[in-house]
Scaffold this motif. Structure first.
Motif, PDB file in Angstrom:
ATOM      1  N   THR A  22     -58.951  -0.350 -71.039  1.00  0.00           N
ATOM      2  CA  THR A  22     -59.725  -0.811 -72.197  1.00  0.00           C
ATOM      3  C   THR A  22     -60.050   0.350 -73.129  1.00  0.00           C
ATOM      4  OG1 THR A  22     -60.687  -2.605 -70.896  1.00  0.00           O
ATOM      5  CG2 THR A  22     -61.846  -1.975 -72.904  1.00  0.00           C
ATOM      6  N   LEU A  23     -60.414   1.495 -72.550  1.00  0.00           N
ATOM      7  CA  LEU A  23     -60.706   2.666 -73.375  1.00  0.00           C
ATOM      8  C   LEU A  23     -59.456   3.131 -74.124  1.00  0.00           C
ATOM      9  CD1 LEU A  23     -62.989   4.714 -70.947  1.00  0.00           C
ATOM     10  CD2 LEU A  23     -63.693   3.654 -73.098  1.00  0.00           C
ATOM     11  N   ALA A  24     -58.324   3.132 -73.437  1.00  0.00           N
ATOM     12  CA  ALA A  24     -57.080   3.551 -74.090  1.00  0.00           C
ATOM     13  C   ALA A  24     -56.704   2.598 -75.219  1.00  0.00           C
ATOM     14  CB  ALA A  24     -55.952   3.633 -73.065  1.00  0.00           C
ATOM     15  N   ALA A  25     -56.944   1.308 -75.020  1.00  0.00           N
ATOM     16  CA  ALA A  25     -56.671   0.335 -76.083  1.00  0.00           C
ATOM     17  C   ALA A  25     -57.566   0.605 -77.290  1.00  0.00           C
ATOM     18  CB  ALA A  25     -56.886  -1.081 -75.557  1.00  0.00           C
ATOM     19  N   ALA A  26     -58.815   0.999 -77.030  1.00  0.00           N
ATOM     20  CA  ALA A  26     -59.730   1.323 -78.125  1.00  0.00           C
ATOM     21  C   ALA A  26     -59.259   2.567 -78.874  1.00  0.00           C
ATOM     22  CB  ALA A  26     -61.139   1.530 -77.576  1.00  0.00           C
ATOM     23  N   VAL A  27     -58.705   3.527 -78.145  1.00  0.00           N
ATOM     24  CA  VAL A  27     -58.156   4.719 -78.797  1.00  0.00           C
ATOM     25  C   VAL A  27     -57.017   4.322 -79.733  1.00  0.00           C
ATOM     26  CG1 VAL A  27     -56.833   6.831 -78.422  1.00  0.00           C
ATOM     27  CG2 VAL A  27     -58.826   6.345 -76.992  1.00  0.00           C
ATOM     28  N   PRO A  31     -58.916   4.263 -86.255  1.00  0.00           N
ATOM     29  CA  PRO A  31     -58.244   4.535 -87.528  1.00  0.00           C
ATOM     30  C   PRO A  31     -57.366   5.785 -87.533  1.00  0.00           C
ATOM     31  CG  PRO A  31     -60.496   3.823 -87.920  1.00  0.00           C
ATOM     32  CD  PRO A  31     -60.355   3.984 -86.437  1.00  0.00           C
ATOM     33  N   LEU A  32     -57.739   6.809 -86.778  1.00  0.00           N
ATOM     34  CA  LEU A  32     -56.972   8.054 -86.792  1.00  0.00           C
ATOM     35  C   LEU A  32     -55.916   8.130 -85.699  1.00  0.00           C
ATOM     36  CD1 LEU A  32     -59.774  10.699 -87.513  1.00  0.00           C
ATOM     37  CD2 LEU A  32     -58.051   9.817 -89.091  1.00  0.00           C
ATOM     38  N   ALA A  33     -55.748   7.058 -84.941  1.00  0.00           N
ATOM     39  CA  ALA A  33     -54.829   7.111 -83.800  1.00  0.00           C
ATOM     40  C   ALA A  33     -53.410   7.466 -84.219  1.00  0.00           C
ATOM     41  CB  ALA A  33     -54.847   5.777 -83.060  1.00  0.00           C
ATOM     42  N   ASP A  34     -52.922   6.889 -85.322  1.00  0.00           N
ATOM     43  CA  ASP A  34     -51.546   7.156 -85.770  1.00  0.00           C
ATOM     44  C   ASP A  34     -51.313   8.634 -86.052  1.00  0.00           C
ATOM     45  OD1 ASP A  34     -50.631   4.571 -85.586  1.00  0.00           O
ATOM     46  OD2 ASP A  34     -51.292   4.036 -87.602  1.00  0.00           O
ATOM     47  N   GLN A  35     -52.361   9.324 -86.483  1.00  0.00           N
ATOM     48  CA  GLN A  35     -52.212  10.734 -86.837  1.00  0.00           C
ATOM     49  C   GLN A  35     -52.296  11.652 -85.618  1.00  0.00           C
ATOM     50  OE1 GLN A  35     -54.902  11.890 -90.031  1.00  0.00           O
ATOM     51  NE2 GLN A  35     -54.970   9.771 -90.788  1.00  0.00           N
ATOM     52  N   VAL A  36     -52.882  11.166 -84.549  1.00  0.00           N
ATOM     53  CA  VAL A  36     -53.152  12.021 -83.391  1.00  0.00           C
ATOM     54  C   VAL A  36     -52.189  11.771 -82.238  1.00  0.00           C
ATOM     55  CG1 VAL A  36     -54.883  12.661 -81.658  1.00  0.00           C
ATOM     56  CG2 VAL A  36     -55.592  12.151 -84.012  1.00  0.00           C
ATOM     57  N   ASP A  47     -48.767   5.817 -71.499  1.00  0.00           N
ATOM     58  CA  ASP A  47     -49.568   6.350 -70.393  1.00  0.00           C
ATOM     59  C   ASP A  47     -51.037   6.426 -70.810  1.00  0.00           C
ATOM     60  OD1 ASP A  47     -50.883   7.953 -68.516  1.00  0.00           O
ATOM     61  OD2 ASP A  47     -49.069   9.080 -68.059  1.00  0.00           O
ATOM     62  N   ASP A  48     -51.870   5.538 -70.245  1.00  0.00           N
ATOM     63  CA  ASP A  48     -53.281   5.495 -70.633  1.00  0.00           C
ATOM     64  C   ASP A  48     -53.997   6.804 -70.323  1.00  0.00           C
ATOM     65  OD1 ASP A  48     -52.975   2.915 -71.520  1.00  0.00           O
ATOM     66  OD2 ASP A  48     -53.821   1.978 -69.724  1.00  0.00           O
ATOM     67  N   SER A  53     -56.662  11.652 -72.373  1.00  0.00           N
ATOM     68  CA  SER A  53     -56.736  13.110 -72.347  1.00  0.00           C
ATOM     69  C   SER A  53     -56.506  13.699 -73.735  1.00  0.00           C
ATOM     70  CB  SER A  53     -55.703  13.654 -71.359  1.00  0.00           C
ATOM     71  OG  SER A  53     -55.691  15.062 -71.376  1.00  0.00           O
ATOM     72  N   THR A  54     -55.497  13.185 -74.425  1.00  0.00           N
ATOM     73  CA  THR A  54     -55.190  13.665 -75.777  1.00  0.00           C
ATOM     74  C   THR A  54     -56.348  13.381 -76.724  1.00  0.00           C
ATOM     75  OG1 THR A  54     -52.830  13.290 -75.430  1.00  0.00           O
ATOM     76  CG2 THR A  54     -53.580  13.458 -77.713  1.00  0.00           C
ATOM     77  N   TRP A  55     -56.913  12.184 -76.619  1.00  0.00           N
ATOM     78  CA  TRP A  55     -58.004  11.796 -77.519  1.00  0.00           C
ATOM     79  C   TRP A  55     -59.261  12.618 -77.255  1.00  0.00           C
ATOM     80  CZ3 TRP A  55     -57.018   9.389 -81.730  1.00  0.00           C
ATOM     81  CH2 TRP A  55     -58.051   8.830 -82.496  1.00  0.00           C
ATOM     82  N   ALA A  56     -59.563  12.841 -75.987  1.00  0.00           N
ATOM     83  CA  ALA A  56     -60.748  13.632 -75.645  1.00  0.00           C
ATOM     84  C   ALA A  56     -60.638  15.038 -76.222  1.00  0.00           C
ATOM     85  CB  ALA A  56     -60.924  13.683 -74.132  1.00  0.00           C
TER      86      ALA A  56
END
Length: 315
Positions: A22-27, A31-36, A47-48, A53-56
């Motif tokens: 669920t957290l990975a889906a929220a990532v 809005p900035l997910a495409d850029q990161v 891979d959730d 890890s990348t988002w953190a």
């Protein structure tokens, strides 16, 4: 969690978080997910663990660059209050704040703030439902900051796969080795939450040196009076539990002062040095730094010097 010192955050209550999926889906929806995120991580079957890890890491870097935003995130986490004023673009873009009023932290915001607090203060704020498969020592450590009814809910999960007698025995077996506040939690659970099995397990420990005296003091067993060499251990253990929780220094002082005048307090403080409780030095430091009466402060300083001297002899 790190032990208490003057700069440590008081123990925080548990939070509720959804699972990694669920957290990975929220990532991925931020809005900035495409850029990161790389394309393969944006996919639903990505891979959730790597997504999180990348988002953190990206959140840490973004917030480290703006101390004001970082402090606002921590303020919102600790107060559970909504954002004041307009939502900063960074917090919104990272998905850390809800997209509609009230602008409180989202699941991702709670998740990121919890990690940052752990890294900066050493306090691993518990997440509801994560203690069920831990041992008794970890359970008591985790439950230190749980209010009711959350404590009962977490305990029920831990007890689900355990027989009452075995559960009580497991908790009783670690009471002598856990921290003062964990010990207080364990005594409370055994005396009030685990039925006859818990109370019987406590009764078996009453004759244990030091530990038995603490149990008697916490459960009102007046027939089990502390021996002279146990008095200082009991006093320190009770005060240390408050200190560990992050209680006000006045509460810590009052737990030992117990309405005595300054001269009587000074006499009581003097005996603390002769015990071997591992928190004695920290409790004495509270009296040195915060007691309003110089006579008591002087007694605490003398006791601390004596404690250090006795420690050298014992070693």
């Amino acid at each position: 969690m790190r032990s208490y010192d003057d700069d440590t955050l008081p123990l925080q209550p548990p939070i509720r978080l959804p699972g990694a999926a669920t957290l990975a889906a929220a990532v991925r929806a931020a809005p900035l997910a495409d850029q990161v995120l790389k394309d393969e991580l944006m996919a639903e079957d990505g891979d959730d663990t790597e997504v999180l890890s990348t988002w953190a890491e990206h959140c840490r870097e973004s917030l480290a660059a703006d101390e004001g935003l970082l402090l606002e995130l921590i303020r919102m986490f600790l107060s559970r209050e909504p954002l004041k004023g307009d939502v900063p673009e960074t917090l919104s873009g990272l998905g850390l704040v809800r997209q509609a009023e009230p602008y409180t932290l989202s699941w991702l915001g709670l998740w990121v703030a919890r990690q940052i607090i752990a890294e900066t203060t050493g306090q691993d704020i518990p997440v509801m439902g994560t203690l069920a498969d831990r041992d008794a020592a970890a359970l008591l450590h985790g439950l230190r900051s749980y209010p009711e009814p959350e404590r009962g809910e977490e305990l029920a999960g831990w007890l689900k796969e355990r027989e009452p007698e075995a559960a009580a025995a497991e908790i009783a077996a670690v009471l002598g080795t856990v921290s003062p506040l964990s010990r207080a939690v364990g005594v409370e659970l055994l005396s009030s939450a685990l039925g006859d099995e818990g109370r019987l397990a406590l009764a078996r420990l009453l004759e244990e040196p030091k530990l038995g005296a603490v149990i008697a003091a916490r459960t009102g067993r007046e027939e089990r009076q502390p021996a002279p060499d146990e008095i200082s251990w009991v006093l320190v253990d009770m005060a240390a539990a408050l200190l560990e929780f992050g209680g006000e220094t006045g509460e810590v002082i009052d737990s030992i002062a117990m309405g005595m005048d300054a001269e009587e307090q000074a006499g009581t403080i003097a005996i603390l040095a002769f015990g071997d409780h591992p928190w004695t030095g920290r409790v004495l430091r509270v009296f040195i730094d915060h007691h309003p009466d110089e006579k008591v402060v002087a007694a605490a300083r003398k006791a601390l010097r004596r404690l250090h001297g006795l420690a050298d002899v014992r070693s």
